[in-house]
Design a protein around this motif. Structure first.
Motif, PDB file in Angstrom:
ATOM      1  N   TRP A  97       0.844  -1.173   0.000  1.00  0.00           N
ATOM      2  CA  TRP A  97       0.000   0.000   0.000  1.00  0.00           C
ATOM      3  C   TRP A  97       0.887   1.232   0.000  1.00  0.00           C
ATOM      4  N   ALA A  98       0.379   2.290  -0.585  1.00  0.00           N
ATOM      5  CA  ALA A  98       1.134   3.541  -0.674  1.00  0.00           C
ATOM      6  C   ALA A  98       0.212   4.677  -0.246  1.00  0.00           C
ATOM      7  N   PRO A  99       0.512   5.302   0.873  1.00  0.00           N
ATOM      8  CA  PRO A  99      -0.310   6.431   1.327  1.00  0.00           C
ATOM      9  C   PRO A  99       0.134   7.731   0.667  1.00  0.00           C
ATOM     10  N   PHE A 100      -0.811   8.607   0.420  1.00  0.00           N
ATOM     11  CA  PHE A 100      -0.538   9.927  -0.156  1.00  0.00           C
ATOM     12  C   PHE A 100      -1.227  10.992   0.681  1.00  0.00           C
ATOM     13  N   CYS A 101      -0.521  12.084   0.917  1.00  0.00           N
ATOM     14  CA  CYS A 101      -1.125  13.258   1.539  1.00  0.00           C
ATOM     15  C   CYS A 101      -0.704  14.471   0.704  1.00  0.00           C
ATOM     16  N   ASP A 102      -1.213  15.650   1.044  1.00  0.00           N
ATOM     17  CA  ASP A 102      -0.955  16.805   0.186  1.00  0.00           C
ATOM     18  C   ASP A 102       0.515  17.209   0.126  1.00  0.00           C
ATOM     19  N   TYR A 103       1.347  16.737   1.056  1.00  0.00           N
ATOM     20  CA  TYR A 103       2.767  17.055   1.004  1.00  0.00           C
ATOM     21  C   TYR A 103       3.619  15.822   0.686  1.00  0.00           C
ATOM     22  N   SER A 104       3.024  14.820   0.060  1.00  0.00           N
ATOM     23  CA  SER A 104       3.780  13.659  -0.407  1.00  0.00           C
ATOM     24  C   SER A 104       4.374  13.998  -1.768  1.00  0.00           C
TER      25      SER A 104
END
Length: 183
Positions: free
Chosen positions: A70-77
């Protein structure tokens, strides 16, 4: 064709800023992003305007094995910024990691374990050199909390050269492999 590589740290605001500035300046035709290549057919769906954070999940199972990632993403990734800024610049955006189920990973429980062991000593030396007690504190000191110079991370060559000096083993070699002890 010129190729530009950006090494990034996951969830680093400094790296995310570097990625977006680089894409805006270069306006590349292609942006290749660390992430599971088996999800390339769903990038359009991923970029539909979801409220962050989001994560992508890849799963494979057969009679002999199961593999997931799994790969998490947030606005500063940096990876998320590469996807969105690349798309905004008109680039073709693609994930480039082999899927977790790829046969190359058969028999491996953690494909990154050897690298972690290999760099433990060098990381310890870096922490001592910069007077910090963890890898996260080292990163913050060298990149996240460093003052912006107008050129961003790329302008901090001295900080990036320091790790190379500390990773070097044995005597340095001159040009074309001729040894120069003590150089």
């Amino acid at each position: 064709m010129t190729v530009t590589f950006l090494g990034v740290r996951h969830h680093s605001p400094a790296c995310a800023r570097l990625v977006v500035r680089t894409i805006e300046e270069l306006r590349p035709a292609h942006v290749l992003v660390e992430g599971p290549a088996d999800l390339n057919g769903r990038i359009d769906e991923l970029l539909l305007g979801h409220e962050l954070p989001v994560a992508v999940f890849s799963h494979y199972r057969d009679e002999e094995r199961a593999a997931t990632s799994w790969a998490p993403f947030c606005d500063y990734s940096p990876e998320w910024v590469a996807l969105t800024a690349g798309r905004a610049a008109g680039a073709e955006v693609r994930f480039i990691d082999l899927p977790a189920w790829h046969p190359a990973f058969t028999g491996r429980t953690n494909r990154y374990a050897d690298a972690e062991a290999r760099y433990a000593e060098a990381t310890s030396r870096l922490c001592r050199r910069f007077g910090v007690d963890s890898v996260d504190a080292l990163w913050d000191r060298m990149f996240e909390s460093a003052p912006e110079t107008g050129q961003g991370l790329a302008a901090r060559g001295g900080a990036r050269r320091a790790p190379r000096r500390l990773f070097r083993r044995g005597p340095r070699r001159g040009r074309r492999g001729r040894g120069r002890p003590g150089a």
